[in-house]
Design a protein around this motif. Structure first.
Motif, PDB file in Angstrom:
ATOM      1  N   UNK A 102       0.838  -1.199   0.000  1.00  0.00           N
ATOM      2  CA  UNK A 102       0.000   0.000   0.000  1.00  0.00           C
ATOM      3  C   UNK A 102       0.875   1.252   0.000  1.00  0.00           C
ATOM      4  N   UNK A 103       1.934   1.241   0.788  1.00  0.00           N
ATOM      5  CA  UNK A 103       2.830   2.396   0.837  1.00  0.00           C
ATOM      6  C   UNK A 103       3.495   2.636  -0.512  1.00  0.00           C
ATOM      7  N   UNK A 104       3.945   1.568  -1.167  1.00  0.00           N
ATOM      8  CA  UNK A 104       4.572   1.733  -2.490  1.00  0.00           C
ATOM      9  C   UNK A 104       3.562   2.267  -3.498  1.00  0.00           C
ATOM     10  N   UNK A 105       2.316   1.789  -3.426  1.00  0.00           N
ATOM     11  CA  UNK A 105       1.285   2.274  -4.341  1.00  0.00           C
ATOM     12  C   UNK A 105       1.041   3.766  -4.149  1.00  0.00           C
ATOM     13  N   UNK A 106       0.905   4.199  -2.904  1.00  0.00           N
ATOM     14  CA  UNK A 106       0.663   5.613  -2.632  1.00  0.00           C
ATOM     15  C   UNK A 106       1.822   6.483  -3.100  1.00  0.00           C
ATOM     16  N   UNK A 107       3.038   6.001  -2.892  1.00  0.00           N
ATOM     17  CA  UNK A 107       4.221   6.761  -3.316  1.00  0.00           C
ATOM     18  C   UNK A 107       4.256   6.952  -4.827  1.00  0.00           C
ATOM     19  N   UNK A 108       3.601   6.052  -5.560  1.00  0.00           N
ATOM     20  CA  UNK A 108       3.645   6.090  -7.013  1.00  0.00           C
ATOM     21  C   UNK A 108       2.344   6.584  -7.639  1.00  0.00           C
ATOM     22  N   UNK A 109       1.499   7.211  -6.836  1.00  0.00           N
ATOM     23  CA  UNK A 109       0.290   7.825  -7.356  1.00  0.00           C
ATOM     24  C   UNK A 109      -0.947   6.975  -7.304  1.00  0.00           C
ATOM     25  N   UNK A 110      -0.878   5.758  -6.732  1.00  0.00           N
ATOM     26  CA  UNK A 110      -2.059   4.932  -6.573  1.00  0.00           C
ATOM     27  C   UNK A 110      -2.907   5.397  -5.405  1.00  0.00           C
ATOM     28  N   UNK A 111      -4.136   4.896  -5.313  1.00  0.00           N
ATOM     29  CA  UNK A 111      -5.040   5.251  -4.222  1.00  0.00           C
ATOM     30  C   UNK A 111      -5.481   3.992  -3.490  1.00  0.00           C
ATOM     31  N   UNK A 112      -5.888   4.161  -2.244  1.00  0.00           N
ATOM     32  CA  UNK A 112      -6.341   3.053  -1.410  1.00  0.00           C
ATOM     33  C   UNK A 112      -7.812   3.242  -1.082  1.00  0.00           C
ATOM     34  N   UNK A 113      -8.641   2.273  -1.445  1.00  0.00           N
ATOM     35  CA  UNK A 113     -10.072   2.352  -1.170  1.00  0.00           C
ATOM     36  C   UNK A 113     -10.419   1.720   0.170  1.00  0.00           C
ATOM     37  N   UNK A 114      -9.833   0.554   0.444  1.00  0.00           N
ATOM     38  CA  UNK A 114     -10.133  -0.193   1.671  1.00  0.00           C
ATOM     39  C   UNK A 114      -8.849  -0.849   2.172  1.00  0.00           C
ATOM     40  N   UNK A 115      -8.588  -0.751   3.482  1.00  0.00           N
ATOM     41  CA  UNK A 115      -7.526  -1.517   4.094  1.00  0.00           C
ATOM     42  C   UNK A 115      -6.164  -0.841   4.120  1.00  0.00           C
ATOM     43  N   UNK A 116      -5.157  -1.660   4.512  1.00  0.00           N
ATOM     44  CA  UNK A 116      -5.224  -3.094   4.760  1.00  0.00           C
ATOM     45  C   UNK A 116      -6.045  -3.446   6.012  1.00  0.00           C
ATOM     46  N   UNK A 170       4.463   0.818 -12.933  1.00  0.00           N
ATOM     47  CA  UNK A 170       3.730   0.989 -11.676  1.00  0.00           C
ATOM     48  C   UNK A 170       3.553  -0.343 -10.961  1.00  0.00           C
ATOM     49  N   UNK A 171       2.974  -1.330 -11.651  1.00  0.00           N
ATOM     50  CA  UNK A 171       2.709  -2.608 -10.999  1.00  0.00           C
ATOM     51  C   UNK A 171       3.996  -3.362 -10.683  1.00  0.00           C
ATOM     52  N   UNK A 172       4.981  -3.235 -11.557  1.00  0.00           N
ATOM     53  CA  UNK A 172       6.250  -3.898 -11.299  1.00  0.00           C
ATOM     54  C   UNK A 172       6.890  -3.424 -10.016  1.00  0.00           C
ATOM     55  N   UNK A 173       6.811  -2.110  -9.761  1.00  0.00           N
ATOM     56  CA  UNK A 173       7.380  -1.562  -8.534  1.00  0.00           C
ATOM     57  C   UNK A 173       6.503  -1.841  -7.324  1.00  0.00           C
ATOM     58  N   UNK A 174       5.185  -1.736  -7.493  1.00  0.00           N
ATOM     59  CA  UNK A 174       4.269  -1.942  -6.366  1.00  0.00           C
ATOM     60  C   UNK A 174       4.215  -3.407  -5.949  1.00  0.00           C
ATOM     61  N   UNK A 175       4.124  -4.316  -6.923  1.00  0.00           N
ATOM     62  CA  UNK A 175       3.967  -5.740  -6.639  1.00  0.00           C
ATOM     63  C   UNK A 175       5.282  -6.504  -6.709  1.00  0.00           C
ATOM     64  N   UNK A 176       6.376  -5.784  -6.973  1.00  0.00           N
ATOM     65  CA  UNK A 176       7.711  -6.376  -7.017  1.00  0.00           C
ATOM     66  C   UNK A 176       7.841  -7.456  -8.085  1.00  0.00           C
TER      67      UNK A 176
END
Length: 274
Positions: A102-116, A170-176
């Motif tokens: 979640x932290x990596x997603x936010x750092x890269x412009x993603x948003x969090x709807x629910x959770x963790x 984006x996904x490569x960095x977020x999901x490794x």
């Protein structure tokens, strides 16, 4: 919620397989779930169209696990109205740490709807990438017989996005993805598409062409879940007969895009995924 808990899907399954953890298999799709308003209508539709059976999950009458034969396929959750969530099919990706993802997603412009949020034996979150495509993540135990799940019905998922290569970053960095560790996914390029492979199998594809502000949700960036069927014309006919809509299909084609009576879009394909 069962639709956010891949491990709970077959907690009472008799499949004789060891539990797999997201610590050893991560970055790959590990579950798909349908958020709907009418559970009975969804059950009737997917039974007729895809031949699934259903059982109640551990979390109560609003939740179901769909099975293809004895293999858990997907989660259904009648929570769209209660939690004001979109009616949609959503893929979940296995991650070693939900918090870090979640932290990596936010750092890269993603948003969090629910959770963790904690859903023993794991944790889940619902996210959206920077183009607005929704996806889920799961940390913890995967469904027993996970390889059978992967081969049973959600053979692959496909991201329709604005720029495939930007999305892959984006996904490569977020999901490794392509991190080099054991169990890590491999990223390859097939013409204009980005192909994700896990354990030697293609599990996801990303391609360009979606329009971010398009009024049609099938044109906006989104993850599309693909299921395989033995008889595509019969599947299309069953969808029409049971209140679904055929969004795209041509006679003789091996693939069709359908929506269920509640409006959730999915793809059916005759034969193995490509």
């Amino acid at each position: 919620m069962n639709h956010m808990n891949p491990a709970s899907a077959d907690s009472d399954s008799t499949l004789p397989h060891a539990v797999v953890s997201t610590d050893s298999v991560f970055g790959a799709p590990c579950w798909v779930s349908l958020t709907t308003r009418d559970l009975e209508a969804a059950e009737a539709f997917y039974t007729a169209v895809l031949g699934w059976t259903f059982r109640t999950g551990r979390l109560g009458e609003r939740f179901r696990t769909a099975l293809a034969g004895d293999v858990p396929v997907a989660g259904l959750a009648a929570v769209a109205s209660v939690y004001r969530m979109a009616v949609a099919w959503t893929p979940y990706f296995a991650v070693p740490s939900a918090d870090e993802t979640v932290a990596r997603s936010r750092e890269r412009g993603g948003t969090t709807a629910v959770g963790p949020l904690a859903f023993p034996p794991g944790r889940a979150a619902l996210l959206a990438d920077r183009d607005g495509a929704a996806f889920g993540i799961w940390e913890g135990q995967l469904a027993t017989g996970w390889e059978e799940w992967r081969k049973a019905a959600p053979v692959s998922v496909r991201l329709h996005t604005r720029d495939a290569f930007d999305a892959a970053i984006f996904y490569g960095e977020v999901l490794q993805w392509a991190g080099g560790g054991e169990g890590c996914c491999e990223v390859q390029y097939d013409g204009a598409e980005v192909v994700l492979r896990s354990g030697g199998e293609t599990v996801a594809r990303i391609h360009s062409g979606a329009l971010g502000q398009a009024p049609d949700p099938t044109i906006r960036p989104h993850w599309q879940v693909h299921f395989t069927v033995d008889d595509l014309p019969a599947c299309v006919a069953a969808a029409r007969a049971h209140g679904g809509t055929v969004v795209r299909w041509e006679e003789g084609a091996r693939e069709a895009v359908l929506t269920d009576p509640d409006g959730a879009s999915f793809t059916v394909r005759e034969g193995a995924a490509e």
